[in-house]
Design a protein around this motif. Structure first.
Motif, PDB file in Angstrom:
ATOM      1  N   ALA A  49       0.811  -1.214   0.000  1.00  0.00           N
ATOM      2  CA  ALA A  49       0.000   0.000   0.000  1.00  0.00           C
ATOM      3  C   ALA A  49       0.846   1.266   0.000  1.00  0.00           C
ATOM      4  O   ALA A  49       0.579   2.197  -0.767  1.00  0.00           O
ATOM      5  CB  ALA A  49      -0.945  -0.001   1.201  1.00  0.00           C
ATOM      6  N   ARG A  50       1.849   1.324   0.843  1.00  0.00           N
ATOM      7  CA  ARG A  50       2.653   2.549   0.964  1.00  0.00           C
ATOM      8  C   ARG A  50       3.271   2.942  -0.373  1.00  0.00           C
ATOM      9  O   ARG A  50       3.171   4.080  -0.806  1.00  0.00           O
ATOM     10  CB  ARG A  50       3.744   2.365   2.015  1.00  0.00           C
ATOM     11  CG  ARG A  50       3.224   2.371   3.424  1.00  0.00           C
ATOM     12  CD  ARG A  50       4.356   2.133   4.444  1.00  0.00           C
ATOM     13  NE  ARG A  50       3.821   1.945   5.763  1.00  0.00           N
ATOM     14  CZ  ARG A  50       3.430   0.776   6.274  1.00  0.00           C
ATOM     15  NH1 ARG A  50       3.519  -0.313   5.554  1.00  0.00           N
ATOM     16  NH2 ARG A  50       2.945   0.698   7.486  1.00  0.00           N
ATOM     17  N   ARG A  51       3.931   2.002  -1.010  1.00  0.00           N
ATOM     18  CA  ARG A  51       4.585   2.305  -2.288  1.00  0.00           C
ATOM     19  C   ARG A  51       3.557   2.677  -3.347  1.00  0.00           C
ATOM     20  O   ARG A  51       3.747   3.622  -4.097  1.00  0.00           O
ATOM     21  CB  ARG A  51       5.431   1.136  -2.774  1.00  0.00           C
ATOM     22  CG  ARG A  51       6.140   1.488  -4.079  1.00  0.00           C
ATOM     23  CD  ARG A  51       7.022   0.403  -4.559  1.00  0.00           C
ATOM     24  NE  ARG A  51       6.188  -0.703  -5.026  1.00  0.00           N
ATOM     25  CZ  ARG A  51       6.593  -1.608  -5.861  1.00  0.00           C
ATOM     26  NH1 ARG A  51       7.827  -1.594  -6.298  1.00  0.00           N
ATOM     27  NH2 ARG A  51       5.798  -2.569  -6.254  1.00  0.00           N
ATOM     28  N   ASN A  52       2.451   1.933  -3.421  1.00  0.00           N
ATOM     29  CA  ASN A  52       1.427   2.240  -4.426  1.00  0.00           C
ATOM     30  C   ASN A  52       0.878   3.656  -4.247  1.00  0.00           C
ATOM     31  O   ASN A  52       0.683   4.374  -5.229  1.00  0.00           O
ATOM     32  CB  ASN A  52       0.296   1.219  -4.383  1.00  0.00           C
ATOM     33  CG  ASN A  52       0.696  -0.118  -4.985  1.00  0.00           C
ATOM     34  OD1 ASN A  52       1.740  -0.244  -5.613  1.00  0.00           O
ATOM     35  ND2 ASN A  52      -0.131  -1.118  -4.776  1.00  0.00           N
ATOM     36  N   VAL A  53       0.636   4.059  -3.013  1.00  0.00           N
ATOM     37  CA  VAL A  53       0.105   5.406  -2.756  1.00  0.00           C
ATOM     38  C   VAL A  53       1.160   6.470  -3.074  1.00  0.00           C
ATOM     39  O   VAL A  53       0.870   7.460  -3.752  1.00  0.00           O
ATOM     40  CB  VAL A  53      -0.401   5.544  -1.303  1.00  0.00           C
ATOM     41  CG1 VAL A  53      -0.709   6.995  -0.953  1.00  0.00           C
ATOM     42  CG2 VAL A  53      -1.629   4.672  -1.087  1.00  0.00           C
ATOM     43  N   ILE A  54       2.379   6.284  -2.615  1.00  0.00           N
ATOM     44  CA  ILE A  54       3.440   7.277  -2.856  1.00  0.00           C
ATOM     45  C   ILE A  54       3.713   7.441  -4.345  1.00  0.00           C
ATOM     46  O   ILE A  54       3.779   8.563  -4.852  1.00  0.00           O
ATOM     47  CB  ILE A  54       4.725   6.905  -2.082  1.00  0.00           C
ATOM     48  CG1 ILE A  54       4.491   7.089  -0.578  1.00  0.00           C
ATOM     49  CG2 ILE A  54       5.917   7.734  -2.558  1.00  0.00           C
ATOM     50  CD1 ILE A  54       5.578   6.494   0.301  1.00  0.00           C
ATOM     51  N   VAL A  55       3.853   6.345  -5.060  1.00  0.00           N
ATOM     52  CA  VAL A  55       4.127   6.436  -6.499  1.00  0.00           C
ATOM     53  C   VAL A  55       2.923   7.033  -7.228  1.00  0.00           C
ATOM     54  O   VAL A  55       3.091   7.825  -8.164  1.00  0.00           O
ATOM     55  CB  VAL A  55       4.528   5.061  -7.082  1.00  0.00           C
ATOM     56  CG1 VAL A  55       4.667   5.129  -8.600  1.00  0.00           C
ATOM     57  CG2 VAL A  55       5.831   4.582  -6.461  1.00  0.00           C
ATOM     58  N   SER A  56       1.712   6.710  -6.806  1.00  0.00           N
ATOM     59  CA  SER A  56       0.517   7.295  -7.425  1.00  0.00           C
ATOM     60  C   SER A  56       0.498   8.810  -7.244  1.00  0.00           C
ATOM     61  O   SER A  56       0.152   9.553  -8.177  1.00  0.00           O
ATOM     62  CB  SER A  56      -0.749   6.685  -6.829  1.00  0.00           C
ATOM     63  OG  SER A  56      -0.836   5.331  -7.167  1.00  0.00           O
TER      64      SER A  56
END
Length: 158
Positions: A49-56
């Motif tokens: 979740a963290r990476r998906n949100v940050i990259v988004s």
């Protein structure tokens, strides 16, 4: 200057349906709209979740892709060309008939030749009638009754 970005965090079972519907509803979209989610809950020590949100957030803020997209794991997909392929893996989403618009590596690599041109009319409009046409062609969302059309799900009051 003010920067407006749009990132929608949603459940993975309905993300492809929501992205597809939004891509038809938003006319003359001049900004990047990114939908994302995760297979492992945000509250877990190890999660995607963290990476998906940050990259988004980075994609929405710093790329010039005027359409609704899905970012999942390492790829940014056109929202109306994407589907959930795996309900148990981190590579849950794919676009079998269209390549990713961008891929994540050491940097974000955008395939500019695949990106839509900016609209000539820069005023966003909403075409809710597009939902009517979608409802007649789309498969039902997971967990919905077979007789429940997509339009009734999109038109529900909160």
């Amino acid at each position: 200057s003010t920067m407006y970005i749009a990132v929608v965090i949603t459940g993975t079972d309905t993300m492809a349906y929501v992205a597809s519907a939004l891509s038809f509803i938003f006319e003359n979209l001049g900004k990047t709209v990114v939908l994302t989610g995760s297979m492992i809950p945000f509250s877990a020590v190890y999660n995607d979740a963290r990476r998906n949100v940050i990259v988004s957030l980075l994609l929405a803020a710093y790329t010039d892709i005027p359409e609704v997209c899905i970012f999942f794991n390492e790829h940014l997909y056109r929202g109306n060309r994407c589907r959930k392929m795996d309900s148990a893996g981190l590579n849950a989403y794919a676009s079998p008939n269209y390549p990713p618009l961008a891929s994540l590596g050491v940097q974000i690599n955008v395939s500019q030749h695949l990106v839509l041109a900016q609209p000539k009319v820069r005023k966003l409009s909403l075409d809710f009638d597009a939902c009517t046409h979608l409802g007649s062609r789309a498969r039902n969302m997971p967990g919905s009754a077979a007789s429940q059309p997509l339009t009734s799900l999109l038109n529900r009051a909160p």
